[in-house]
Enzyme design. Structure first.
Site, mmCIF file in Angstrom:
data_model
loop_
_atom_site.group_PDB
_atom_site.id
_atom_site.type_symbol
_atom_site.label_atom_id
_atom_site.label_comp_id
_atom_site.label_asym_id
_atom_site.label_seq_id
_atom_site.Cartn_x
_atom_site.Cartn_y
_atom_site.Cartn_z
ATOM 1 N N PRO A 197 50.660 13.325 53.793
ATOM 2 C CA PRO A 197 50.819 11.914 54.145
ATOM 3 C C PRO A 197 52.071 11.729 55.001
ATOM 4 O O PRO A 197 53.098 12.350 54.750
ATOM 5 C CB PRO A 197 50.951 11.219 52.794
ATOM 6 C CG PRO A 197 51.262 12.275 51.805
ATOM 7 C CD PRO A 197 50.753 13.570 52.358
ATOM 8 N N GLU A 198 51.955 10.913 56.029
ATOM 9 C CA GLU A 198 53.080 10.646 56.914
ATOM 10 C C GLU A 198 53.530 9.207 56.690
ATOM 11 O O GLU A 198 53.044 8.538 55.788
ATOM 12 C CB GLU A 198 52.664 10.931 58.361
ATOM 13 C CG GLU A 198 52.197 12.384 58.509
ATOM 14 C CD GLU A 198 51.789 12.769 59.916
ATOM 15 O OE1 GLU A 198 52.273 12.161 60.886
ATOM 16 O OE2 GLU A 198 50.972 13.706 60.050
ATOM 17 N N LYS A 200 59.237 10.351 54.004
ATOM 18 C CA LYS A 200 57.940 10.517 53.338
ATOM 19 C C LYS A 200 58.092 10.426 51.818
ATOM 20 O O LYS A 200 57.190 10.811 51.070
ATOM 21 C CB LYS A 200 57.318 11.865 53.722
ATOM 22 C CG LYS A 200 57.019 11.967 55.219
ATOM 23 C CD LYS A 200 56.606 13.365 55.611
ATOM 24 C CE LYS A 200 56.564 13.495 57.124
ATOM 25 N NZ LYS A 200 56.410 14.896 57.555
ATOM 26 N N ARG A 222 51.721 25.277 64.087
ATOM 27 C CA ARG A 222 50.988 24.059 63.748
ATOM 28 C C ARG A 222 49.871 23.819 64.743
ATOM 29 O O ARG A 222 50.089 23.858 65.963
ATOM 30 C CB ARG A 222 51.921 22.837 63.771
ATOM 31 C CG ARG A 222 53.208 22.994 62.981
ATOM 32 C CD ARG A 222 52.980 23.133 61.484
ATOM 33 N NE ARG A 222 52.306 21.986 60.902
ATOM 34 C CZ ARG A 222 52.940 20.922 60.410
ATOM 35 N NH1 ARG A 222 54.241 20.852 60.443
ATOM 36 N NH2 ARG A 222 52.264 19.926 59.884
#
Ligand SMILES: [Zn+2]
Length: 284
Positions: free
Chosen positions: A11-12, A65, A268
């Site tokens: 989650p950002e 976060k 990434r």
């Protein structure tokens, strides 16, 4: 082209903001009665979770976060990481096998942390440790203090490809893999472009885009049903409303219809439009 399996995402900022907005009205003002269940494997810091017992919840907020539940003299800090969920459940509802923390809130309800992969954590802190945790993170992009000058002051000190800098929590808070890709697409900047080579005009665009992409993602989540609100990144990201490039490899670019490309930047998975986001100078 075969669609890639959807990877789980952390989650950002927009997802954590969403969880907080859901949680706050349900728990602010309530008292933590007792610790029903606590998995010590997810506990961090020196203070026991028992230190939270008897405290009243003053405020729930987000920093980077993290979810911070303010208990007055102490605070309860959560990082949900990949599979964490934090929600209020009826005490009569059977606990999921992934329940790692359950705090009695009275009125037959519990605050529960569920985390399948046990990568998240919780921690009870005093004011000093809380300040240290907060200070370890960079500026909040949706706060008024995040002006172009504030952004530019930090950008000028950085070297290397732009995407890893956006992912660095000391440069700016709350941006992870999803929104880094979305921001760079929107700003028409290649993820490998050296950050110091970005012209002042494009830097202005990048700053404005960081703010606008995150703000509209926060707004888009308002009004989503509870189940989605409290789900962590893996679930909410699967909704992927309005995401232009993230995990859309091979699909047409919403701007120019070129096929979205996937490259790997520092390990990434990174998604971009090869036409809208020109290649960085050294690869031309
Ligand atoms: Zn395009």
């Amino acid at each position: 082209m075969q669609a890639r399996p959807q990877g789980k995402s952390m989650p950002e900022l927009p997802e954590v903001a969403h969880i907080v907005s859901h949680l706050a009205p349900r728990i602010v003002g309530r008292k933590i009665g007792r610790v029903v269940l606590a998995d010590p494997g997810l506990a961090r810091g020196a203070e026991s979770i028992e230190a939270a017992v008897g405290a009243r919840i003053v405020e729930v907020r987000r920093r980077a976060k993290l979810i911070i539940i303010d208990l007055g003299r102490r605070a309860l800090v959560f990082h949900l990481k990949l599979t964490g969920k934090l929600w209020v459940k009826s005490a009569r509802e059977a606990r999921s096998p992934f329940t790692r923390l359950a705090l009695d809130l009275g009125r037959g309800e519990e605050l529960r942390l569920e985390d399948m992969r046990r990568l998240g954590w919780y921690r009870v802190v005093g004011p000093e440790d809380l300040r240290a945790i907060e200070d370890a993170h960079g500026p909040e992009p949706l706060e008024p203090g995040y002006t172009f000058d504030a952004f530019e002051g930090r950008r000028r000190k950085r070297r290397g490809a732009v995407k890893p800098v956006l992912l660095d929590p000391k440069f700016v808070s709350g941006i992870g893999n999803i929104y880094a890709d979305e921001i760079l697409f929107e700003a028409r900047i290649h993820p490998l472009e050296p950050i110091q080579g970005i012209s002042p005009a494009r830097a202005r665009k990048l700053h404005a885009t960081i703010v606008s992409v995150l703000a509209s993602a926060v707004a888009a989540r308002r009004g989503e049903p509870d189940q989605e609100r409290v789900g962590s990144g893996s679930r909410t990201a699967s909704k992927r409303h309005a995401l232009a490039v993230f995990q859309r490899t091979g699909e047409p670019c919403p701007r120019c219809a070129a096929k979205i490309l996937r490259i790997v930047v520092r390990g990434r998975g990174t998604h971009l439009c090869p036409t809208c986001q020109n290649a960085p100078p050294e690869s031309r």
